[in-house]
Structures are given as structure tokens and as C-alpha cells.
Design a protein around this motif. Structure first.
Motif, PDB file in Angstrom:
ATOM      1  N   MET A   1      93.254  63.489  28.860  1.00 14.67           N
ATOM      2  CA  MET A   1      92.164  64.268  29.444  1.00 14.67           C
ATOM      3  C   MET A   1      90.825  63.594  29.161  1.00 14.67           C
ATOM      4  N   SER A   2      89.994  63.488  30.181  1.00 13.76           N
ATOM      5  CA  SER A   2      88.724  62.788  30.026  1.00 13.76           C
ATOM      6  C   SER A   2      87.776  63.561  29.117  1.00 13.76           C
ATOM      7  N   THR A   3      87.008  62.823  28.346  1.00 14.78           N
ATOM      8  CA  THR A   3      85.951  63.420  27.528  1.00 14.78           C
ATOM      9  C   THR A   3      84.569  63.181  28.130  1.00 14.78           C
ATOM     10  N   ILE A   4      84.524  62.591  29.314  1.00 17.02           N
ATOM     11  CA  ILE A   4      83.260  62.199  29.921  1.00 17.02           C
ATOM     12  C   ILE A   4      82.773  63.275  30.881  1.00 17.02           C
ATOM     13  N   ALA A   5      81.572  63.762  30.646  1.00 21.78           N
ATOM     14  CA  ALA A   5      80.974  64.768  31.524  1.00 21.78           C
ATOM     15  C   ALA A   5      80.458  64.107  32.794  1.00 21.78           C
ATOM     16  N   ARG A   6      80.790  64.714  33.931  1.00 21.50           N
ATOM     17  CA  ARG A   6      80.317  64.210  35.214  1.00 21.50           C
ATOM     18  C   ARG A   6      79.414  65.245  35.883  1.00 21.50           C
ATOM     19  N   ASN A   7      78.912  64.865  37.066  1.00 27.72           N
ATOM     20  CA  ASN A   7      77.765  65.574  37.654  1.00 27.72           C
ATOM     21  C   ASN A   7      76.620  65.566  36.652  1.00 27.72           C
ATOM     22  N   GLN A   8      76.358  64.370  36.133  1.00 23.80           N
ATOM     23  CA  GLN A   8      75.340  64.175  35.098  1.00 23.80           C
ATOM     24  C   GLN A   8      74.590  62.871  35.356  1.00 23.80           C
ATOM     25  N   TRP A   9      73.360  62.812  34.813  1.00 25.63           N
ATOM     26  CA  TRP A   9      72.564  61.586  34.828  1.00 25.63           C
ATOM     27  C   TRP A   9      72.854  60.784  33.558  1.00 25.63           C
ATOM     28  N   TYR A  10      73.010  59.476  33.712  1.00 27.50           N
ATOM     29  CA  TYR A  10      73.203  58.574  32.578  1.00 27.50           C
ATOM     30  C   TYR A  10      72.282  57.369  32.714  1.00 27.50           C
ATOM     31  N   VAL A  11      71.857  56.846  31.582  1.00 26.30           N
ATOM     32  CA  VAL A  11      71.105  55.595  31.584  1.00 26.30           C
ATOM     33  C   VAL A  11      72.079  54.445  31.813  1.00 26.30           C
ATOM     34  N   ALA A  12      71.785  53.635  32.816  1.00 32.01           N
ATOM     35  CA  ALA A  12      72.631  52.493  33.144  1.00 32.01           C
ATOM     36  C   ALA A  12      72.044  51.170  32.669  1.00 32.01           C
ATOM     37  N   ALA A  13      70.717  51.123  32.547  1.00 30.37           N
ATOM     38  CA  ALA A  13      70.062  49.862  32.202  1.00 30.37           C
ATOM     39  C   ALA A  13      68.605  50.144  31.889  1.00 30.37           C
ATOM     40  N   TYR A  14      67.964  49.171  31.281  1.00 31.73           N
ATOM     41  CA  TYR A  14      66.504  49.146  31.254  1.00 31.73           C
ATOM     42  C   TYR A  14      66.019  48.603  32.594  1.00 31.73           C
ATOM     43  N   VAL A 112      71.368  56.697  36.515  1.00 35.11           N
ATOM     44  CA  VAL A 112      72.298  56.761  37.639  1.00 35.11           C
ATOM     45  C   VAL A 112      73.053  58.086  37.565  1.00 35.11           C
ATOM     46  N   TRP A 113      73.269  58.696  38.712  1.00 30.42           N
ATOM     47  CA  TRP A 113      73.981  59.971  38.791  1.00 30.42           C
ATOM     48  C   TRP A 113      75.470  59.693  38.961  1.00 30.42           C
ATOM     49  N   ILE A 114      76.268  60.214  38.041  1.00 36.57           N
ATOM     50  CA  ILE A 114      77.719  60.067  38.110  1.00 36.57           C
ATOM     51  C   ILE A 114      78.305  61.407  38.550  1.00 36.57           C
ATOM     52  N   ALA A 115      78.785  61.443  39.777  1.00 37.00           N
ATOM     53  CA  ALA A 115      79.292  62.691  40.341  1.00 37.00           C
ATOM     54  C   ALA A 115      80.715  62.961  39.865  1.00 37.00           C
ATOM     55  N   ASP A 116      81.070  64.216  39.883  1.00 35.92           N
ATOM     56  CA  ASP A 116      82.438  64.626  39.594  1.00 35.92           C
ATOM     57  C   ASP A 116      83.258  64.471  40.873  1.00 35.92           C
ATOM     58  N   PRO A 117      84.292  63.611  40.868  1.00 39.52           N
ATOM     59  CA  PRO A 117      85.034  63.386  42.118  1.00 39.52           C
ATOM     60  C   PRO A 117      85.709  64.630  42.659  1.00 39.52           C
ATOM     61  N   GLN A 118      86.035  65.587  41.779  1.00 40.23           N
ATOM     62  CA  GLN A 118      86.687  66.814  42.232  1.00 40.23           C
ATOM     63  C   GLN A 118      85.696  67.824  42.804  1.00 40.23           C
ATOM     64  N   ASN A 119      84.463  67.686  42.413  1.00 38.88           N
ATOM     65  CA  ASN A 119      83.437  68.628  42.873  1.00 38.88           C
ATOM     66  C   ASN A 119      82.087  67.917  42.892  1.00 38.88           C
ATOM     67  N   PRO A 120      81.911  66.936  43.745  1.00 36.03           N
ATOM     68  CA  PRO A 120      80.677  66.135  43.727  1.00 36.03           C
ATOM     69  C   PRO A 120      79.463  66.949  44.119  1.00 36.03           C
ATOM     70  N   GLN A 121      78.381  66.697  43.392  1.00 35.32           N
ATOM     71  CA  GLN A 121      77.108  67.347  43.680  1.00 35.32           C
ATOM     72  C   GLN A 121      76.015  66.301  43.749  1.00 35.32           C
ATOM     73  N   GLY A 123      72.535  64.808  42.627  1.00 38.55           N
ATOM     74  CA  GLY A 123      71.768  64.844  41.390  1.00 38.55           C
ATOM     75  C   GLY A 123      70.346  65.322  41.616  1.00 38.55           C
ATOM     76  N   ASP A 124      69.846  66.131  40.695  1.00 39.68           N
ATOM     77  CA  ASP A 124      68.471  66.621  40.749  1.00 39.68           C
ATOM     78  C   ASP A 124      67.638  65.818  39.755  1.00 39.68           C
ATOM     79  N   PRO A 125      66.715  64.972  40.232  1.00 39.43           N
ATOM     80  CA  PRO A 125      65.911  64.168  39.303  1.00 39.43           C
ATOM     81  C   PRO A 125      65.136  64.998  38.290  1.00 39.43           C
ATOM     82  N   ALA A 126      64.842  66.267  38.614  1.00 32.87           N
ATOM     83  CA  ALA A 126      64.111  67.116  37.670  1.00 32.87           C
ATOM     84  C   ALA A 126      64.935  67.414  36.426  1.00 32.87           C
ATOM     85  N   ARG A 127      66.238  67.190  36.475  1.00 31.56           N
ATOM     86  CA  ARG A 127      67.092  67.434  35.321  1.00 31.56           C
ATOM     87  C   ARG A 127      67.114  66.259  34.341  1.00 31.56           C
TER      88      ARG A 127
END
Length: 359
Positions: A1-14, A112-121, A123-127
Motif C-alpha cells: 500500500m502506498s504511503t505517498i499522498a496524492r492530489n498534493q503539491w510537491y517541490v520538484a526542483a529549485y 508540481v501537482w501530483i494528481a491521484d490517478p483514481q480521483n484526479p483533481q 491543483g489550487d496554487p493558493a494551497r
């Protein structure tokens, strides 16, 4: 089972890492290609050609203006991920399209916004939580990134409990008072933010601060953690000589030295993590010697964590099912973070709260 939260913003790079060279990084198990258009806009798309899955970040793939040309068979993609050319035929298949990703540049980071493949949304930049010191003219920043061969939750645990500084980082940032001083913990379930504070009224000044601030003797040392799962961790560090006035009612604090320690904690895979670290300071802002000292010393501290967490992950991988941890008072923040992370993993579609904003 994945431990990674999706439908979330993550830092990908500087921001400085993304340019006119094709650049790849695996974020949340997804290989992503980054580059900038001729107008300077950061672009993110899948780093696998739709034809035979050749990594577009690998030579002889190349940029042609604002198009990516696959170095294997020449499939060519626009900045939106759509294929615009295939070899040997005029018609481009309708399904010839790379996955594209939402990108936001903020506070020197490329999010970068990583969507949930089962329920993609969408991303809201305000978050996206803020770290405004990263590009403020009132601060000098040193930063870097280190990969760690561990699940990202282990790095969260590490940063939420700073008592380990006494033992793992002695001679750099650790002193006996860090482990000896009780913490206070607050968990804001509505905003999904965890706060952990440790205020030391009479502490040894570790070399990291004595050599950068010039303070001789003992200090008042405050460590105030603010973690917005899953990605952004802030440590507001206040150092002042004993007897210096406390901050004013208006928030001014001219008698202290302030460091804003920023970590972006990005899962690359289930058992590998991208550890983006930065130290922003409001003292000795133009002093190159202090900048060099803090950059070298903070990277040493980060690498001590890297080594320890690599060892810990290997040890956990050999544990039998059902092993039991022991938790104590200092683990309150880390346990709260685990609970919120699990909530984000289990119900990504339900997460609509606005992330914390720090100004």
C-alpha cells in the motif's frame, strides 16, 4: 500500500535547476521531464516517449525551440505534451500525448501537482505553503538538495523531533539543552499544520551559531517548527545572548539573530526521498565568509541525517511484521504528522483546506 499522498503539491526542483536543458526527476514514483520555454516558463511533462518509452531526458533527445524531440525515433512534442510529429506518416495518433503537470514557481522552488490517478483533481496554487525568505532581499540563503534512500516519513520523523541534534549533530548544531528541554505541540486539524516549539532560556551556543553570529557565551535559543504536510517544513530559529530583550509586541526583534530553516520533503519513490534544504538568515547578510561557513556546515548536518536515515531504512526493511515502536513525549509532533499524512493518503479527494501561509 502506498504511503505517498496524492492530489498534493510537491517541490520538484529549485528554480535555478530548470533551464533550457532537458532535466528529469522522479516525483512520487513518476518520472517527470522539466525544461523552460524560450519565454522562460517552466514546463513539466512525462519523461517517457509514448512510442517505446525512451526517456526524453536522455541524449540524443533535445529541445528544438519549444518542442521536445525524442532521440530514439523522433517523436516530437509541444510544451503542452501533445505530439506534433511522428516519423513516416502525416497523421499523428490521437493518443500520442504525454502527461503534462501543473507547475508553479514560488519562493525559489518549482512546485508540481501530483494528481491521484483514481480521483484526479486540479491543483489550487493558493494551497501551496509559503517560504518567503527564500527570495527575500532581507535574507541571505544557502541551499541544496540531497537524495536519501528512505521513505519520506522517516525524514518527517527526524525533523519533527529535534532532540536528535544533541546526539547526531554534536559539534555543529547540537547541545545538551536541546534534548533536555521539553516541547510544546499543537496540531491544527482543520488546516493540517503541526507546530512544535522548544524554548531554551539558558543554553550553550553551538558552533553553527557562535561562529556565524559572533556570540560568545550562553544564549536564549528558540526552535519553532511549523510543518504543513506533506511537503513543507519550516524551523523558525531565534538566537540571542542571555539577557537580550524579548521580541516586541509588534513582532520586532532587533536584539536577536534569526534563521529560517526550510525543508521541502519530496518522496521520489516509496523508499527514496528528495531532501531540499535551505537556511535563510537576517544577519551578516552581505558576509561571504558567513555564507560559505553556513553552507558547508549545514550540508554536513544534512549529510549526517542522510547517513542515519539510510541506515534506519535498511534496519526497518529487515524487521519482522508486527514489531513495536516505543514513543514518548518528544514524539508528539511526529505522531501528529503521521496521522495527518495518513489522512491525506487515505482520502486525497477530501482535502480542500487552505495550506498555512507564512508571511
Amino acid at each position: 500500500m502506498s504511503t505517498i499522498a496524492r492530489n498534493q503539491w510537491y517541490v520538484a526542483a529549485y528554480g535555478r535547476e530548470v533551464g533550457r536543458e532537458l532535466f528529469s526527476r522522479t516525483i512520487c514514483e513518476e518520472p517527470i521531464l522539466f525544461w523552460r520555454t524560450e519565454a522562460g516558463e517552466a514546463v513539466a511533462m512525462s519523461d517517457r516517449c509514448v512510442h517505446r518509452r525512451y526517456p526524453l531526458s536522455e541524449a540524443p533527445s533535445r529541445l528544438d525551440g519549444d518542442k521536445v524531440v525524442c532521440g530514439y525515433h523522433g517523436f516530437t512534442y509541444g510544451s503542452d505534451g501533445g505530439c506534433v510529429f511522428v516519423p513516416g506518416q502525416a497523421r499523428v495518433p490521437r493518443t500520442a500525448r504525454l502527461r503534462s503537470y501543473q507547475v508553479v514557481e514560488q519562493d525559489s522552488f518549482v512546485w508540481v501537482w501530483i494528481a491521484d490517478p483514481q480521483n484526479p483533481q486540479q491543483g489550487d496554487p493558493a494551497r501551496i505553503p509559503r517560504a518567503p525568505w527564500m527570495d527575500s532581499p532581507d535574507y541571505t540563503v544557502v541551499s541544496g538538495m540531497e537524495p536519501i534512500d528512505c521513505n519520506y516519513g522517516l525524514l518527517v520523523d527526524n525533523l519533527m523531533d529535534l532532540s536528535h541534534e544533541t546526539y547526531l549533530h554534536g559539534g555543529y548544531i547540537g547541545t545538551p539543552e536541546v534534548a533536555e528541554t521539553p516541547i510544546t505541540t499543537e496540531i491544527d486539524e482543520d488546516r493540517n499544520v503541526i507546530y512544535v516549539s522548544r524554548h531554551m532560556d539558558d543554553a550553550e551556543c553551538p558552533p553553527f551559531y557562535s561562529k556565524s553570529t559572533g556570540i560568545e557565551g550562553r544564549i536564549t535559543r528558540w526552535q519553532d517548527i511549523e510543518y504543513t504536510p506533506p511537503c513543507l517544513y519550516l524551523l523558525h530559529s531565534r538566537i540571542a545572548p542571555i539577557g537580550a530583550p524579548l521580541p516586541g509586541d509588534d513582532g520586532s526583534d532587533p536584539h536577536a539573530f534569526h534563521s529560517e530553516i526550510v525543508y521541502a520533503i519530496t518522496p521520489s519513490t516509496e523508499n527514496s526521498t528528495l531532501d531540499f534544504w535551505a537556511v535563510a538568515r537576517d544577519f551578516a547578510v552581505g558576509d561571504d565568509a558567513v555564507t560559505t561557513f553556513l553552507a558547508e556546515n549545514n550540508r554536513t548536518v544534512v549529510m549526517q541525517d542522510v547517513v542515519a536515515l539510510n541506515i534506519l531504512q535498511k534496519a526497518l526493511d529487515t524487521e519482522k511484521d508486527g514489531y513495536q515502536e516505543l514513543s514518548i513525549n518528544i514524539d508528539a509532533g511526529g505522531l501528529g504528522a503521521r496521522r495527518i499524512l495518513k489522512k491525506l493518503v487515505d482520502a486525497p479527494q477530501a482535502v480542500t483546506a487552505t495550506a498555512a501561509t507564512v508571511g
